[in-house]
Enzyme design. Sequence first.
Site, PDB file in Angstrom:
ATOM      1  N   ASP A  72       0.868  -1.169   0.000  1.00  0.00           N
ATOM      2  CA  ASP A  72       0.000   0.000   0.000  1.00  0.00           C
ATOM      3  C   ASP A  72       0.909   1.224   0.000  1.00  0.00           C
ATOM      4  O   ASP A  72       1.618   1.475   0.978  1.00  0.00           O
ATOM      5  CB  ASP A  72      -0.890  -0.016   1.244  1.00  0.00           C
ATOM      6  CG  ASP A  72      -1.940   1.086   1.233  1.00  0.00           C
ATOM      7  OD1 ASP A  72      -1.978   1.863   0.259  1.00  0.00           O
ATOM      8  OD2 ASP A  72      -2.725   1.164   2.190  1.00  0.00           O
ATOM      9  N   GLU A  80      -6.677   3.817  -5.771  1.00  0.00           N
ATOM     10  CA  GLU A  80      -7.832   4.335  -5.051  1.00  0.00           C
ATOM     11  C   GLU A  80      -8.188   5.676  -5.681  1.00  0.00           C
ATOM     12  O   GLU A  80      -7.361   6.594  -5.696  1.00  0.00           O
ATOM     13  CB  GLU A  80      -7.508   4.497  -3.570  1.00  0.00           C
ATOM     14  CG  GLU A  80      -8.709   4.969  -2.761  1.00  0.00           C
ATOM     15  CD  GLU A  80      -8.327   5.385  -1.354  1.00  0.00           C
ATOM     16  OE1 GLU A  80      -9.183   5.279  -0.472  1.00  0.00           O
ATOM     17  OE2 GLU A  80      -7.179   5.848  -1.144  1.00  0.00           O
TER      18      GLU A  80
END
Length: 502
Positions: free
Chosen positions: A43, A201
Amino acid sequence: MAILKHRIKRVVTVLINPEFGTMTDFDKLLATAHAKGLKIMMDVVVNHSSNQNEWFKQSASSRDNPHADDYIWRDPVDGHAPNNWGAFFGGSAWEYVANRQQYYLHSFAVEQPDLNWENPKLRRAIYDMMNFWVNKGVDGFRLDVINLISKPISFADGPQLAGEPYAPIGPMIANGPRLNEFLQEMNDQVFAGHHLITVGETPEATVADAKQFAGLQRHELNMVFEFEHMGLDGNAAPELGKWNDQPVQLVDLKRSLTKWQNGLHGTAWNSLYWNNHDQPRIVSRFGDERPAYRQRSAKMLATLLHFLQGTPYVYQGEELGMTNAHFTALDDYRDLESLNAYHHFVETEHRVAATTMLSYLAHISRDNARTPMQWDSSLNAGFTVGTPWLAVNPNYAKINARAAQTTPGSIFSYYQRLIQLRHRLPIITTGDYQLRLPDDPAVYAYTRHRGDQTLLVICNFTAETQTRQFTALPTNAKLLISNYEDDHGNTLRAYEAKVYQY
């Protein structure tokens, strides 16, 4: 497009925060995972950094140091912030630093200054950091709010909601003018030539945007996390945004998921998710966490998601049917977004009663997804022998991984069956999608087609018995999977889910 073909000399140091271990620990994790046939995605946050980052400390110290342009700085306008943008977590999106006599932009918390992607040296350093992990052997990246990295050049004021002191920053900075250029540059400098999975995202992204970011021939990302279906239960009062405690309307959910299924089919790729660290527990949000219905509704939601086209993401505890925490006091929360919203709407603006806001938090706060993972029924659910950052959900004694692995017919075993079917049936990967009963407020049904094969997915979103007839269903249709042990045909029991193959 100004691709970085030549390296700009800059030292990039990559470290593991000692609170989480060492680089040796990470190397062991990676090697062990790969030995078991697992892959590791990192991430990566490249829209902003911590204000404790050495880059920011130097950047904030003066206007003429090597890191001066690593962040977004602007002069005051008439003695105040450069524009009226409000940060995602409340307050102004600008913070003044006396050493520079300038403001820096922070889309989120004050402690999270935005990086300046207009600076090619900064971009090079980011790519070097990402390549460090690629060379380590990681298998992909989840890119945090990646569609916010390209800011508009004008930094003009935005429209404010009634009675609110700031303009929401999201629409002002999402999908900026150089975003596709930056993503293609990142692909060229980091992703190309490697077998990586990349998912961005992308708040505020539309289907049209996703076709660009994740288009099969675009050389940007593999897929994106869209937010549309996660915003359907927002408050009817726009100024309150997400803060609400009312359920989503099924017709709206069907309309949204269908738009993305059909919109990206054959041109890009969907990410499929109900839960993540920013969303409350789905069984509490779209399902029914009452003991009589929790398992049925959790399996129903899993069925709906896993037969869609795209890549499913299962968030920790989702496969156990973990529920919202139902905290009752503000002191129970740690999430900055939740705390700031309470202080703003209850204490500053006096728009919402304290009890109402606590109900909103119990329904939609991000902390509902951040309580410790429920491994077993021992102290703190087996998560830690110390004091956890957030309190453990009290239902951990019954809802935990150990119990799920030893209980026949558990939610966990149902997820295993769904995943096995996805591996076995190409129709789930490549088949087209058609919504059935679009205006039905209680039942979500859709078909998947591939050649002469069809799947019919039927999900009852209520605790009431429903009766629906599917006239096109042939007599030789096979019941592929269901969250009940038998089939009552046109009668759908509480939260029943079933899939026919023909």
